[in-house]
Design a protein around this motif. Sequence first.
Motif, PDB file in Angstrom:
ATOM      1  N   LEU A  93       7.603 -16.125   1.039  1.00  0.00           N
ATOM      2  CA  LEU A  93       7.500 -17.287   1.929  1.00  0.00           C
ATOM      3  C   LEU A  93       6.065 -17.607   2.322  1.00  0.00           C
ATOM      4  O   LEU A  93       5.834 -18.267   3.335  1.00  0.00           O
ATOM      5  N   LYS A  94       5.100 -17.115   1.534  1.00  0.00           N
ATOM      6  CA  LYS A  94       3.671 -17.362   1.776  1.00  0.00           C
ATOM      7  C   LYS A  94       3.212 -16.807   3.115  1.00  0.00           C
ATOM      8  O   LYS A  94       2.210 -17.278   3.677  1.00  0.00           O
ATOM      9  N   GLY A 153      10.404  -5.879  14.731  1.00  0.00           N
ATOM     10  CA  GLY A 153      10.220  -5.402  13.358  1.00  0.00           C
ATOM     11  C   GLY A 153      11.067  -6.171  12.368  1.00  0.00           C
ATOM     12  O   GLY A 153      11.174  -5.787  11.204  1.00  0.00           O
ATOM     13  N   ALA A 154      11.711  -7.245  12.816  1.00  0.00           N
ATOM     14  CA  ALA A 154      12.515  -8.096  11.927  1.00  0.00           C
ATOM     15  C   ALA A 154      12.413  -9.529  12.422  1.00  0.00           C
ATOM     16  O   ALA A 154      12.363  -9.771  13.617  1.00  0.00           O
ATOM     17  N   ILE A 155      12.376 -10.472  11.473  1.00  0.00           N
ATOM     18  CA  ILE A 155      12.424 -11.882  11.859  1.00  0.00           C
ATOM     19  C   ILE A 155      13.860 -12.164  12.287  1.00  0.00           C
ATOM     20  O   ILE A 155      14.805 -11.857  11.546  1.00  0.00           O
ATOM     21  N   LYS A 156      14.047 -12.737  13.466  1.00  0.00           N
ATOM     22  CA  LYS A 156      15.405 -13.034  13.921  1.00  0.00           C
ATOM     23  C   LYS A 156      16.018 -14.091  13.000  1.00  0.00           C
ATOM     24  O   LYS A 156      15.426 -15.141  12.778  1.00  0.00           O
ATOM     25  N   THR A 168       8.635  -1.107   8.402  1.00  0.00           N
ATOM     26  CA  THR A 168       9.203  -2.435   8.082  1.00  0.00           C
ATOM     27  C   THR A 168       8.999  -2.828   6.624  1.00  0.00           C
ATOM     28  O   THR A 168       9.517  -3.853   6.188  1.00  0.00           O
ATOM     29  N   ARG A 169       8.207  -2.044   5.894  1.00  0.00           N
ATOM     30  CA  ARG A 169       7.896  -2.322   4.482  1.00  0.00           C
ATOM     31  C   ARG A 169       7.070  -3.580   4.299  1.00  0.00           C
ATOM     32  O   ARG A 169       7.182  -4.250   3.268  1.00  0.00           O
ATOM     33  N   TRP A 170       6.285  -3.928   5.287  1.00  0.00           N
ATOM     34  CA  TRP A 170       5.338  -5.038   5.160  1.00  0.00           C
ATOM     35  C   TRP A 170       3.963  -4.431   4.950  1.00  0.00           C
ATOM     36  O   TRP A 170       3.477  -3.678   5.800  1.00  0.00           O
ATOM     37  N   GLU A 171       3.339  -4.755   3.807  1.00  0.00           N
ATOM     38  CA  GLU A 171       2.067  -4.110   3.459  1.00  0.00           C
ATOM     39  C   GLU A 171       0.847  -4.866   3.986  1.00  0.00           C
ATOM     40  O   GLU A 171      -0.231  -4.295   4.106  1.00  0.00           O
ATOM     41  N   GLY A 172       1.014  -6.134   4.277  1.00  0.00           N
ATOM     42  CA  GLY A 172      -0.129  -6.958   4.705  1.00  0.00           C
ATOM     43  C   GLY A 172      -0.488  -6.718   6.162  1.00  0.00           C
ATOM     44  O   GLY A 172       0.044  -5.822   6.818  1.00  0.00           O
ATOM     45  N   PRO A 173      -1.409  -7.531   6.673  1.00  0.00           N
ATOM     46  CA  PRO A 173      -1.821  -7.374   8.070  1.00  0.00           C
ATOM     47  C   PRO A 173      -0.658  -7.562   9.053  1.00  0.00           C
ATOM     48  O   PRO A 173       0.223  -8.391   8.829  1.00  0.00           O
ATOM     49  N   ALA A 190      10.875  -8.164   5.406  1.00  0.00           N
ATOM     50  CA  ALA A 190       9.554  -8.206   4.767  1.00  0.00           C
ATOM     51  C   ALA A 190       9.668  -8.611   3.296  1.00  0.00           C
ATOM     52  O   ALA A 190       8.764  -9.247   2.760  1.00  0.00           O
ATOM     53  N   LEU A 191      10.775  -8.261   2.657  1.00  0.00           N
ATOM     54  CA  LEU A 191      10.960  -8.657   1.250  1.00  0.00           C
ATOM     55  C   LEU A 191      10.979 -10.172   1.139  1.00  0.00           C
ATOM     56  O   LEU A 191      10.411 -10.751   0.215  1.00  0.00           O
TER      57      LEU A 191
END
Length: 376
Positions: A49-50, A35-38, A80-85, A43-44
């Motif tokens: 970052l496209k 749920g996080a990029i290492k 995670t607060r990511w709204e996209g796919p 997500a913010l």
Amino acid sequence: MYQLLSQHGAARRGVFHTPHGDIQMPAFMNVATAGAIKGAVSALDLKRLKCQVQLCNTYHLHLRPGDDVVRKLGGLHRFTRWEGPILTDSGGFQVFSLAKLRNIKEEGVTFASHVDGHRIFMGPEQSMRIQSNLGSTIAMAFDECIENPAEYRYVKQSCERTVRWLYRCKEEMNRLNALPDTINPRQMLFGINQGSTYEDLRIHQMRQIRELDLDGYAIGGLAVGESTEEMYRIIEAVTPEMPKDRPRYLMGVGTPVNILEAVRRGVDLFDCVMPARNARHGHAFTWQGIRNMMNAKYTLDESPLDPECDCPVCQNFTRAYIHHLFKSGEMLAMRLCVIHNLYFYNTLLEKVRNSMDSGEFDAFASRYIPVLGNRI
Ligand SMILES: [Zn+2]
């Protein structure tokens, strides 16, 4: 639904419509394992970052915090607060690569958690339930990922089991999507092609799984021990057998050059830990090749990491500063380098799409394939 916009040899420009928004393809998925990029990227950050799609790992989230916890918190999008796919993998790859003492049967796999050793059972139904709890946009089928090289007879048996597992995945996913309290009742399912480096097994298995009319298809079991040439040979053998009106996802691949070569052979979707992992070791992907930011030659270098890059890092910081952060063991070193590398990968795929839109994909690929893998 996948819409093919244009074709350039075997390469495809398309758009995939999902319940969480469109994915312009070819596309790269940014790997947020737990749920996080290492590298302390959230997500913010991804929004700047496209990034189009976030990928999260079923196995890791099942162990910690537990998919029941994520479900109670409203699913991965809210958590995670990511709204996209969001695509979740099936857990299969980790079960076969990380877990200890695994035992495979027709029902599924019993294995010991790599965190605390406790015994867990996972089969097609369990994987679908976990992914349904996570509420991802796209769920991946539960399969066995075999390391290469592998014995023909074993691969054949394993492929047959993976096909049987796929039927169970589809049935369970349909059941879960129909439940009244499902987080994402429109969750999509992708099937996975296996067959190691054997073209006949790959093609036969692909023909079997395309009968299920799934939302998309992946090529799995590559970049796990075979040579790059073998990988390209298998992609070339399999893509003509894949449905034209579904996205094609090459799992866990790869370097910028691997991606360009696979796009050339008709692949639409990629994921890889490489941009983030290599960044944490000071390796930056640039339009001139790969830079090692630990190198002493950057001590007094005031140019940006990549002069051709528009990312927030290259717009603000110097190579000298990033080199210093790595030498000092500052967490910021990793974060800045991960941000740049993800931006680079997402921009690479954006440029691929633009070059297709202007009819110049072949020239673009021929120009960058000899450059992007160079160490400079
Ligand atoms: Zn940059």
